[in-house]
Design a protein around this motif. Structure first.
Motif, PDB file in Angstrom:
ATOM      1  N   MET A   1      55.656  91.944  -9.449  1.00 53.70           N
ATOM      2  CA  MET A   1      56.794  92.878  -9.542  1.00 53.70           C
ATOM      3  C   MET A   1      57.862  92.543  -8.511  1.00 53.70           C
ATOM      4  SD  MET A   1      55.429  96.543 -10.793  1.00 53.70           S
ATOM      5  CE  MET A   1      54.262  96.868  -9.502  1.00 53.70           C
ATOM      6  N   ASP A   2      57.439  92.109  -7.323  1.00 50.79           N
ATOM      7  CA  ASP A   2      58.418  91.683  -6.309  1.00 50.79           C
ATOM      8  C   ASP A   2      59.223  90.500  -6.844  1.00 50.79           C
ATOM      9  OD1 ASP A   2      57.542  93.594  -4.555  1.00 50.79           O
ATOM     10  OD2 ASP A   2      56.235  92.239  -3.414  1.00 50.79           O
ATOM     11  N   HIS A   3      58.504  89.597  -7.510  1.00 53.87           N
ATOM     12  CA  HIS A   3      59.168  88.419  -8.055  1.00 53.87           C
ATOM     13  C   HIS A   3      60.154  88.836  -9.153  1.00 53.87           C
ATOM     14  CE1 HIS A   3      58.681  84.096  -9.829  1.00 53.87           C
ATOM     15  NE2 HIS A   3      59.865  84.293  -9.288  1.00 53.87           N
ATOM     16  N   ALA A   4      59.730  89.781 -10.000  1.00 53.70           N
ATOM     17  CA  ALA A   4      60.609  90.248 -11.076  1.00 53.70           C
ATOM     18  C   ALA A   4      61.873  90.891 -10.493  1.00 53.70           C
ATOM     19  CB  ALA A   4      59.861  91.248 -11.958  1.00 53.70           C
ATOM     20  N   ARG A   5      61.711  91.594  -9.397  1.00 55.81           N
ATOM     21  CA  ARG A   5      62.880  92.243  -8.775  1.00 55.81           C
ATOM     22  C   ARG A   5      63.862  91.193  -8.255  1.00 55.81           C
ATOM     23  NH1 ARG A   5      61.668  96.375  -4.076  1.00 55.81           N
ATOM     24  NH2 ARG A   5      61.073  94.432  -3.104  1.00 55.81           N
ATOM     25  N   GLN A   6      63.286  90.133  -7.694  1.00 59.07           N
ATOM     26  CA  GLN A   6      64.122  89.032  -7.197  1.00 59.07           C
ATOM     27  C   GLN A   6      64.895  88.401  -8.367  1.00 59.07           C
ATOM     28  OE1 GLN A   6      61.477  86.355  -5.209  1.00 59.07           O
ATOM     29  NE2 GLN A   6      63.169  85.131  -4.399  1.00 59.07           N
ATOM     30  N   ILE A   7      64.198  88.213  -9.476  1.00 59.63           N
ATOM     31  CA  ILE A   7      64.836  87.631 -10.668  1.00 59.63           C
ATOM     32  C   ILE A   7      65.929  88.581 -11.172  1.00 59.63           C
ATOM     33  CG2 ILE A   7      64.443  87.059 -13.110  1.00 59.63           C
ATOM     34  CD1 ILE A   7      61.598  86.104 -12.226  1.00 59.63           C
ATOM     35  N   ASP A   8      65.619  89.870 -11.156  1.00 61.39           N
ATOM     36  CA  ASP A   8      66.544  90.898 -11.618  1.00 61.39           C
ATOM     37  C   ASP A   8      67.840  90.877 -10.812  1.00 61.39           C
ATOM     38  OD1 ASP A   8      66.868  92.734 -13.538  1.00 61.39           O
ATOM     39  OD2 ASP A   8      65.581  94.273 -12.672  1.00 61.39           O
ATOM     40  N   SER A   9      67.725  90.522  -9.544  1.00 61.65           N
ATOM     41  CA  SER A   9      68.936  90.470  -8.716  1.00 61.65           C
ATOM     42  C   SER A   9      69.546  89.063  -8.738  1.00 61.65           C
ATOM     43  CB  SER A   9      68.627  90.936  -7.295  1.00 61.65           C
ATOM     44  OG  SER A   9      67.594  90.160  -6.763  1.00 61.65           O
ATOM     45  N   LYS A  10      69.209  88.327  -9.805  1.00 62.97           N
ATOM     46  CA  LYS A  10      69.791  87.003 -10.123  1.00 62.97           C
ATOM     47  C   LYS A  10      69.420  85.921  -9.107  1.00 62.97           C
ATOM     48  CE  LYS A  10      71.953  89.203 -13.371  1.00 62.97           C
ATOM     49  NZ  LYS A  10      71.122  89.392 -14.561  1.00 62.97           N
ATOM     50  N   LYS A  11      68.421  86.191  -8.278  1.00 65.40           N
ATOM     51  CA  LYS A  11      68.012  85.165  -7.309  1.00 65.40           C
ATOM     52  C   LYS A  11      66.855  84.369  -7.900  1.00 65.40           C
ATOM     53  CE  LYS A  11      69.154  88.023  -3.368  1.00 65.40           C
ATOM     54  NZ  LYS A  11      68.504  89.168  -2.784  1.00 65.40           N
ATOM     55  N   TYR A  12      67.188  83.406  -8.754  1.00 66.28           N
ATOM     56  CA  TYR A  12      66.133  82.548  -9.296  1.00 66.28           C
ATOM     57  C   TYR A  12      66.758  81.234  -9.756  1.00 66.28           C
ATOM     58  CZ  TYR A  12      67.780  83.921 -13.963  1.00 66.28           C
ATOM     59  OH  TYR A  12      68.539  84.143 -15.073  1.00 66.28           O
ATOM     60  N   ASP A  13      65.895  80.243  -9.883  1.00 68.69           N
ATOM     61  CA  ASP A  13      66.319  78.923 -10.304  1.00 68.69           C
ATOM     62  C   ASP A  13      66.427  78.900 -11.829  1.00 68.69           C
ATOM     63  OD1 ASP A  13      66.597  76.275 -10.948  1.00 68.69           O
ATOM     64  OD2 ASP A  13      64.716  75.607 -10.016  1.00 68.69           O
ATOM     65  N   ARG A  14      67.639  78.706 -12.335  1.00 75.18           N
ATOM     66  CA  ARG A  14      67.852  78.753 -13.784  1.00 75.18           C
ATOM     67  C   ARG A  14      67.254  77.554 -14.518  1.00 75.18           C
ATOM     68  NH1 ARG A  14      70.503  82.054 -11.222  1.00 75.18           N
ATOM     69  NH2 ARG A  14      71.628  83.844 -12.068  1.00 75.18           N
ATOM     70  N   ASN A  15      66.808  76.584 -13.737  1.00 73.20           N
ATOM     71  CA  ASN A  15      66.144  75.423 -14.357  1.00 73.20           C
ATOM     72  C   ASN A  15      64.673  75.347 -13.961  1.00 73.20           C
ATOM     73  OD1 ASN A  15      68.387  74.236 -15.772  1.00 73.20           O
ATOM     74  ND2 ASN A  15      69.256  73.902 -13.724  1.00 73.20           N
ATOM     75  N   ALA A  16      64.141  76.490 -13.556  1.00 75.46           N
ATOM     76  CA  ALA A  16      62.764  76.504 -13.055  1.00 75.46           C
ATOM     77  C   ALA A  16      61.774  75.953 -14.081  1.00 75.46           C
ATOM     78  CB  ALA A  16      62.378  77.923 -12.659  1.00 75.46           C
ATOM     79  N   LEU A  17      62.027  76.223 -15.360  1.00 76.50           N
ATOM     80  CA  LEU A  17      61.103  75.743 -16.400  1.00 76.50           C
ATOM     81  C   LEU A  17      61.794  74.761 -17.349  1.00 76.50           C
ATOM     82  CD1 LEU A  17      59.112  79.043 -17.204  1.00 76.50           C
ATOM     83  CD2 LEU A  17      58.487  77.177 -15.659  1.00 76.50           C
ATOM     84  N   SER A  18      62.761  74.047 -16.789  1.00 76.23           N
ATOM     85  CA  SER A  18      63.493  73.057 -17.581  1.00 76.23           C
ATOM     86  C   SER A  18      62.522  72.004 -18.140  1.00 76.23           C
ATOM     87  CB  SER A  18      64.545  72.404 -16.677  1.00 76.23           C
ATOM     88  OG  SER A  18      65.141  71.355 -17.364  1.00 76.23           O
ATOM     89  N   GLY A  19      62.653  71.722 -19.420  1.00 75.98           N
ATOM     90  CA  GLY A  19      61.783  70.725 -20.053  1.00 75.98           C
ATOM     91  C   GLY A  19      60.449  71.288 -20.507  1.00 75.98           C
ATOM     92  N   LYS A  20      60.197  72.554 -20.195  1.00 75.86           N
ATOM     93  CA  LYS A  20      58.910  73.170 -20.606  1.00 75.86           C
ATOM     94  C   LYS A  20      59.080  73.870 -21.955  1.00 75.86           C
ATOM     95  CE  LYS A  20      56.680  72.812 -16.483  1.00 75.86           C
ATOM     96  NZ  LYS A  20      55.356  72.269 -16.237  1.00 75.86           N
ATOM     97  N   ILE A  21      57.979  73.881 -22.710  1.00 73.20           N
ATOM     98  CA  ILE A  21      58.008  74.509 -24.040  1.00 73.20           C
ATOM     99  C   ILE A  21      56.981  75.629 -24.106  1.00 73.20           C
ATOM    100  CG2 ILE A  21      57.609  74.124 -26.518  1.00 73.20           C
ATOM    101  CD1 ILE A  21      58.439  71.195 -26.066  1.00 73.20           C
ATOM    102  N   LEU A  22      57.438  76.772 -24.581  1.00 72.60           N
ATOM    103  CA  LEU A  22      56.551  77.922 -24.771  1.00 72.60           C
ATOM    104  C   LEU A  22      56.278  78.084 -26.265  1.00 72.60           C
ATOM    105  CD1 LEU A  22      55.201  80.525 -23.531  1.00 72.60           C
ATOM    106  CD2 LEU A  22      57.337  81.711 -24.080  1.00 72.60           C
ATOM    107  N   ALA A  23      54.988  78.096 -26.642  1.00 70.78           N
ATOM    108  CA  ALA A  23      54.643  78.364 -28.047  1.00 70.78           C
ATOM    109  C   ALA A  23      54.515  79.865 -28.233  1.00 70.78           C
ATOM    110  CB  ALA A  23      53.333  77.677 -28.403  1.00 70.78           C
ATOM    111  N   VAL A  24      55.239  80.376 -29.211  1.00 69.77           N
ATOM    112  CA  VAL A  24      55.226  81.813 -29.466  1.00 69.77           C
ATOM    113  C   VAL A  24      54.425  82.046 -30.748  1.00 69.77           C
ATOM    114  CG1 VAL A  24      56.682  83.844 -29.879  1.00 69.77           C
ATOM    115  CG2 VAL A  24      57.471  82.029 -28.348  1.00 69.77           C
TER     116      VAL A  24
END
Lengths: 300, 157
Positions: A21-44
């Motif tokens: 949840m702390d991490h989600a709050r950090q993301i919520d305040s736009k403090k995250y790497d927008r390429n953190a999962l660059s090149g990764k694929i999520l199967a839905v």
């Protein structure tokens, strides 16, 4: 390192939930790497209909620079030809870096994790677990108040409602008093109530919403499914007695928040949407940062 | 004590066996369930003797199962503990008790009981065996967390 899966909220301890949840709050305040999962694929892999959960996972991976692949509808996939889930998972493990799965059978995500060679996230397995929903529910509560010494009410179908079960389990890790209100026959299952009580959680059962409304800090409303009732008349009778209205909320604590996993039908009067108590659309929106935190947790 | 003496104390209700296993101190009335847990049916090979409701000084009444030419493994023995935690196992070789052991409740059981939850993934055609964690509250399905708190024997596969 062992592959990390997210299958059930019961697999988490409090510090892990707080960290996410702390991490989600950090993301919520736009403090995250927008390429953190660059090149990764999520199967839905969704074998059941979903709007919010599916779209927010797809949005979450996109916001982190990754992409998603899916099979489209269930009818279009090889499961319709009789393939086992175990085989589907083994195959999809070769196509993606993580799998998010929703399936009508309870325990399907646990099984998937046993056959996958990539992380598996459970996005709902029948009447079982839905950990990402629980995390965003907790996150939404925490936006308004510390999850400590608070009274949380669960209202609606508490027997079959997986979101209510998962949330109650998670809240048992915190200092929370649980209030319940449900129609006869749709009460919290005995095994769960015992499990919660064994963890030291105090549970208060109520007969009417009026007697409960002034006591609680969080009102978590779930959908009553018409098919759970013997006839339409008894459904409408119960549904109307549980309906959250602006008039009812005049008796509530000032800081009360109303949550609902959505979709809602008749449970909450649309006039409540404008009330400062209403947080269910915020809750829904919180699905994205919370699921971004989850994806980063298992995919990085 | 040899199983012969045990037999004599009970008036030799069942014949001595040369080789095999004697399961003694089974809770009264549970012998048939023990046999079911061991997977012994009319079509399996073992010669089987069962004594039920035998008077017992310590237990009031008890059941005894004798299995000819089969020595139970640790896993099989521990499964018995789920319904009869005081059972004792005597491995017989050439009419003598060569090993005597108690039963320990296992922490996990696989492939023994089916999950009562019709919506559980373990009740489908997936290539898995049923799996339960054994906790004080009952058997918890590894897959769906459904709890079997009583009537365990009615779910034996």
């Amino acid at each position: 390192m062992a592959t990390r899966h997210i299958i059930s909220i019961k697999d988490f301890d409090r510090s892990e939930i707080d960290r996410l949840m702390d991490h989600a709050r950090q993301i919520d305040s736009k403090k995250y790497d927008r390429n953190a999962l660059s090149g990764k694929i999520l199967a839905v892999l969704f074998f059941e209909p979903s709007t919010r959960t599916r779209m927010s996972f797809e949005s979450a991976i996109a916001r982190l620079g990754g992409t998603s692949v899916s099979v489209g509808s269930v009818d279009a996939c090889s499961m319709a030809k009789g393939e086992t889930l175990a085989d589907t998972i083994r195959v999809v493990s070769g196509y993606a870096d993580a799998i998010v799965i929703r399936h009508p059978k309870e325990g399907a995500a646990r099984l998937a994790a046993e056959f996958a060679t990539v992380p598996v996230i459970n996005a709902g397995d029948g009447a079982g677990q839905h950990p990402s929903q629980t995390l965003l529910d907790l996150y939404t509560i925490r936006q308004s108040m510390p999850i400590d010494a608070i009274d949380v009410a669960l209202v609606g179908d508490l027997r079959y409602g997986r979101t209510a079960h998962s949330l109650a389990s998670a809240l048992s890790l915190y200092n929370v008093r649980l209030h319940t209100l449900s129609p006869t026959g749709l009460e919290l299952p005995d095994t769960l109530a015992t499990e919660l009580a064994d963890k030291g959680m105090k549970i208060v059962n109520h007969d009417t919403i009026e007697e409960m409304i002034g006591l609680v800090d969080v009102l978590y409303v779930t959908r009553l499914q018409r098919e759970r009732f013997p006839d339409s008349a008894s459904y409408f009778n119960v549904a109307s007695s549980y309906r959250i209205t602006p008039e009812l909320l005049t008796e509530a604590k000032e800081h009360l928040i109303v949550l609902h996993p959505l979709p809602r039908v008749d449970e909450i009067d649309p006039r409540v949407d404008e009330s400062p108590h209403a947080r269910y659309f915020e809750q829904s929106k919180n699905g994205v940062p919370v699921r971004m935190a989850m994806l980063m947790d298992v995919m990085q | 004590m040899t199983h012969t003496e045990a037999g004599e104390n009970e008036g030799l209700l069942v014949r001595r066996i040369r080789n095999g296993t004697v399961i003694d101190h089974i809770e009264g009335g549970e012998a048939l369930n023990v046999v079911k847990i061991l997977g012994i049916t009319g079509t399996t090979q073992e010669a089987l003797s069962i004594a039920t409701n035998v008077p017992s000084r310590n237990m009031g009444r008890k059941d005894i199962v004798k299995l000819t030419n089969r020595e139970l493994s640790k896993e099989e023995v521990d499964r018995i503990a789920l319904i009869s935690p005081h059972a004792s196992i005597n491995i017989i070789r050439n009419f003598k008790v060569c090993e005597k052991k108690g039963v320990e409740i296992p922490t996990v059981i696989e492939g023994l009981v089916r999950c009562p939850n019709p919506g559980c993934i373990s009740n489908t055609n997936e290539p898995i065996r049923s799996k339960f964690r054994v906790l004080p509250t009952g058997l918890h399905c590894h897959y769906c967390d459904w709890v079997i708190a009583k009537d365990l024997t009615s779910y034996i596969l």
